[in-house]
Scaffold this motif. Structure first.
Motif, mmCIF file in Angstrom:
data_model
loop_
_atom_site.group_PDB
_atom_site.id
_atom_site.type_symbol
_atom_site.label_atom_id
_atom_site.label_comp_id
_atom_site.label_asym_id
_atom_site.label_seq_id
_atom_site.Cartn_x
_atom_site.Cartn_y
_atom_site.Cartn_z
ATOM 1 N N ASP A 165 0.840 -1.197 0.000
ATOM 2 C CA ASP A 165 0.000 0.000 0.000
ATOM 3 C C ASP A 165 0.872 1.242 0.000
ATOM 4 O OD1 ASP A 165 -2.346 -1.494 0.064
ATOM 5 O OD2 ASP A 165 -2.259 -1.689 2.245
ATOM 6 N N SER A 166 0.403 2.290 -0.700
ATOM 7 C CA SER A 166 1.144 3.544 -0.771
ATOM 8 C C SER A 166 1.073 4.284 0.554
ATOM 9 C CB SER A 166 0.581 4.417 -1.888
ATOM 10 O OG SER A 166 -0.760 4.793 -1.583
ATOM 11 N N ALA A 167 1.928 5.293 0.700
ATOM 12 C CA ALA A 167 1.925 6.100 1.924
ATOM 13 C C ALA A 167 0.598 6.829 2.085
ATOM 14 C CB ALA A 167 3.088 7.085 1.887
ATOM 15 N N ALA A 168 0.032 7.289 0.941
ATOM 16 C CA ALA A 168 -1.248 7.991 1.017
ATOM 17 C C ALA A 168 -2.356 7.075 1.533
ATOM 18 C CB ALA A 168 -1.616 8.546 -0.360
ATOM 19 N N TYR A 169 -2.352 5.824 1.047
ATOM 20 C CA TYR A 169 -3.379 4.878 1.511
ATOM 21 C C TYR A 169 -3.214 4.588 3.000
ATOM 22 C CZ TYR A 169 -6.117 0.615 1.956
ATOM 23 O OH TYR A 169 -7.023 -0.334 2.368
ATOM 24 N N ARG A 170 -1.990 4.422 3.454
ATOM 25 C CA ARG A 170 -1.760 4.112 4.871
ATOM 26 C C ARG A 170 -2.218 5.256 5.769
ATOM 27 N NH1 ARG A 170 3.147 2.115 2.730
ATOM 28 N NH2 ARG A 170 4.263 3.966 3.460
ATOM 29 N N VAL A 171 -2.031 6.503 5.302
ATOM 30 C CA VAL A 171 -2.507 7.639 6.098
ATOM 31 C C VAL A 171 -4.021 7.603 6.232
ATOM 32 C CG1 VAL A 171 -2.677 10.152 6.160
ATOM 33 C CG2 VAL A 171 -0.527 9.066 5.492
ATOM 34 N N LEU A 172 -4.710 7.340 5.121
ATOM 35 C CA LEU A 172 -6.179 7.299 5.168
ATOM 36 C C LEU A 172 -6.681 6.137 6.007
ATOM 37 C CD1 LEU A 172 -6.830 8.110 1.393
ATOM 38 C CD2 LEU A 172 -7.132 9.663 3.346
ATOM 39 N N ALA A 173 -6.041 4.984 5.877
ATOM 40 C CA ALA A 173 -6.470 3.830 6.668
ATOM 41 C C ALA A 173 -6.221 4.040 8.158
ATOM 42 C CB ALA A 173 -5.744 2.579 6.177
ATOM 43 N N GLY A 174 -5.213 4.874 8.488
ATOM 44 C CA GLY A 174 -4.903 5.126 9.888
ATOM 45 C C GLY A 174 -5.814 6.133 10.561
ATOM 46 N N LEU A 175 -6.738 6.718 9.803
ATOM 47 C CA LEU A 175 -7.654 7.685 10.412
ATOM 48 C C LEU A 175 -8.584 7.020 11.424
ATOM 49 C CD1 LEU A 175 -8.590 9.864 7.311
ATOM 50 C CD2 LEU A 175 -7.106 10.500 9.219
ATOM 51 N N ARG A 176 -8.868 5.738 11.251
ATOM 52 C CA ARG A 176 -9.726 5.027 12.207
ATOM 53 C C ARG A 176 -9.137 5.085 13.608
ATOM 54 N NH1 ARG A 176 -13.266 0.777 10.759
ATOM 55 N NH2 ARG A 176 -13.950 0.892 8.581
ATOM 56 N N ALA A 177 -7.794 4.913 13.671
ATOM 57 C CA ALA A 177 -7.142 4.950 14.970
ATOM 58 C C ALA A 177 -6.986 6.374 15.488
ATOM 59 C CB ALA A 177 -5.760 4.277 14.879
ATOM 60 N N ALA A 178 -6.842 7.342 14.569
ATOM 61 C CA ALA A 178 -6.674 8.730 14.999
ATOM 62 C C ALA A 178 -7.970 9.316 15.548
ATOM 63 C CB ALA A 178 -6.172 9.578 13.828
ATOM 64 N N ASP A 179 -9.090 8.966 14.938
ATOM 65 C CA ASP A 179 -10.379 9.474 15.418
ATOM 66 C C ASP A 179 -11.455 8.486 14.991
ATOM 67 O OD1 ASP A 179 -12.886 10.988 15.717
ATOM 68 O OD2 ASP A 179 -11.575 12.709 16.028
ATOM 69 N N ALA A 180 -12.203 7.959 15.943
ATOM 70 C CA ALA A 180 -13.197 6.923 15.663
ATOM 71 C C ALA A 180 -14.344 7.432 14.807
ATOM 72 C CB ALA A 180 -13.742 6.360 16.980
ATOM 73 N N ARG A 181 -14.490 8.760 14.676
ATOM 74 C CA ARG A 181 -15.590 9.286 13.881
ATOM 75 C C ARG A 181 -15.308 9.189 12.378
ATOM 76 N NH1 ARG A 181 -15.920 14.887 17.158
ATOM 77 N NH2 ARG A 181 -13.699 14.347 17.299
ATOM 78 N N LEU A 182 -14.056 8.976 12.005
ATOM 79 C CA LEU A 182 -13.700 8.847 10.586
ATOM 80 C C LEU A 182 -13.447 7.377 10.261
ATOM 81 C CD1 LEU A 182 -11.363 11.916 9.878
ATOM 82 C CD2 LEU A 182 -13.736 11.583 9.183
ATOM 83 N N GLN A 183 -14.513 6.616 10.177
ATOM 84 C CA GLN A 183 -14.439 5.189 9.872
ATOM 85 C C GLN A 183 -14.489 5.000 8.355
ATOM 86 O OE1 GLN A 183 -14.086 2.646 12.117
ATOM 87 N NE2 GLN A 183 -13.912 4.107 13.802
ATOM 88 N N LEU A 184 -13.350 5.235 7.687
ATOM 89 C CA LEU A 184 -13.306 5.098 6.231
ATOM 90 C C LEU A 184 -13.279 3.629 5.842
ATOM 91 C CD1 LEU A 184 -10.729 7.873 5.237
ATOM 92 C CD2 LEU A 184 -13.220 8.016 5.308
ATOM 93 N N THR A 185 -14.032 3.304 4.808
ATOM 94 C CA THR A 185 -14.038 1.933 4.303
ATOM 95 C C THR A 185 -12.871 1.723 3.325
ATOM 96 O OG1 THR A 185 -15.480 2.479 2.441
ATOM 97 C CG2 THR A 185 -16.542 1.885 4.538
ATOM 98 N N GLU A 186 -12.718 0.473 2.869
ATOM 99 C CA GLU A 186 -11.687 0.166 1.887
ATOM 100 C C GLU A 186 -11.928 0.969 0.600
ATOM 101 O OE1 GLU A 186 -8.553 -1.844 -0.238
ATOM 102 O OE2 GLU A 186 -9.006 -1.669 1.907
ATOM 103 N N GLY A 187 -13.166 1.036 0.162
ATOM 104 C CA GLY A 187 -13.485 1.808 -1.032
ATOM 105 C C GLY A 187 -13.215 3.292 -0.865
#
Length: 353
Positions: A165-187
């Motif tokens: 996974d790219s660095a950009a994808y890892r940042v977006l996927a890590g938002l779940r841990a940074a704030d529970a209100r941003l539960q981004l899906t894989e899509g």
């Protein structure tokens, strides 16, 4: 192809194609010169890469031929010292090719004209280091032998490995841990990845992206994907202008060892030490074919007598599966070694079973 800005570069002012372009070269050098002349601009000029793509000559033969083509006036390795507007500096090695045969004086004038050139398009960011109080930018240069040696042979097809996974994808996927209100899906992460990559390309850090998406969140976020997209688009950092790069110094480099004229004397593109290592009388194609045929005949005869000798020692035939190395392989190693030596202008070794 080499990295952008490196590889084969045309010196310019070429004469039209003609049959006599490389008639002054020996057959092997002429064949490689035609091969190089038809390569695309930007193609890697490392002898290992050229040998891997050429059907007849190996690495040592290609390296020797490049040296002789350089002496003939078709090729030059030139080091350029580049200074950027942000006061970073770097040395890069350029490879200049001319189908038209040039004199040493012409190449010297060509190098002097490179001084002061704007090379912003050719600038590639590297790893900065401090040397004698000056910030130096160290790039990956296109010089002989620097590319990894290509693998030779045909291997069975393997299943394609999953791309990391790219660095950009890892940042977006890590938002779940940074704030529970941003539960981004894989899509959501995949669709927002180009926007996050643009942030990184404009100089933002992963922490900057996380802070921009999580600061000041409402109590509930019903559509995390749409919310993140609006923030990524509205808070996009400005486009950074690329610093202007110009050539502040130009020196000649040896085509074989890459030493430059600050430490060694360069004559016709080759230093004195490398010229002494070249054979006095280059091997012609006819001599090369003749010697290789003789080595192949001697190798086949030697394999026959070696097998008979070992069978007398063991009292009868022994399958190759019971031997440490099959007899034909031992002969092949000897033949391949002599083939490379002959192609490089060196005398062949005698077979000693």
């Amino acid at each position: 192809m080499a990295k952008t800005g490196y590889g084969k570069r045309l010196a310019g002012d070429e004469d039209p194609h003609a049959d006599a372009d490389f008639a002054h070269l020996l057959p092997r050098e002429a064949e490689l010169a035609v091969f190089i002349d038809h390569l695309d601009t930007g193609h890697s000029m490392a002898h290992k890469v050229l040998a891997a793509e050429h059907p007849r000559y190996g690495q040592q033969a290609t390296r020797t031929a490049l040296t002789r083509i350089t002496e003939a006036g078709h090729l030059r390795w030139i080091k350029e010292h580049i200074t950027l507007d942000d006061h970073t500096m770097r040395w890069v090695t350029r490879t200049y090719w001319s189908r038209t045969r040039r004199s040493p004086e012409w190449w010297a004038q060509f190098a002097r004209e490179r001084h002061g050139k704007d090379v912003t398009r050719d600038h590639q960011p590297g790893l900065a280091r401090v040397e004698d109080g000056v910030t130096i930018d160290v790039p990956a240069v296109d010089e002989p032998g620097i590319e990894p040696e290509p693998e030779i042979g045909i291997e069975p097809e393997a299943e394609p490995e999953a791309q990391p996974d790219s660095a950009a994808y890892r940042v977006l996927a890590g938002l779940r841990a940074a704030d529970a209100r941003l539960q981004l899906t894989e899509g959501d992460c995949r669709s927002l990845e180009p926007l996050a990559e643009e942030w990184l390309a404009r100089g933002a850090t992963p922490r900057d992206i996380t802070r921009a998406l999580t600061d000041g969140l409402p109590p509930t976020v019903s559509n995390p994907g749409g919310f993140a997209r609006r923030r990524l688009e509205s808070k996009m950092p400005p486009q950074q202008s690329e610093p202007r790069a110009r050539v502040t110094r130009v020196i000649m480099a040896c085509a074989t060892c890459d030493q430059d004229e600050r430490t060694v004397k360069i004559d016709r593109g080759v230093c004195e030490n490398c010229r002494q290592e070249l054979p006095d009388e280059p091997v012609t194609d006819e001599d090369m074919v003749k010697e290789i045929e003789e080595i192949a005949h001697l190798g086949t005869t030697s394999a026959f007598f070696l097998r008979k000798k070992l069978e007398r020692r063991t009292g009868g035939p022994v399958p190759d599966t019971f031997r440490p190395v099959p007899i034909e392989d031992r002969v092949f190693y000897h033949y391949r070694d002599n083939r490379d030596r002959i192609a490089n202008g060196l005398p062949s070794r005698r077979w000693n079973p």
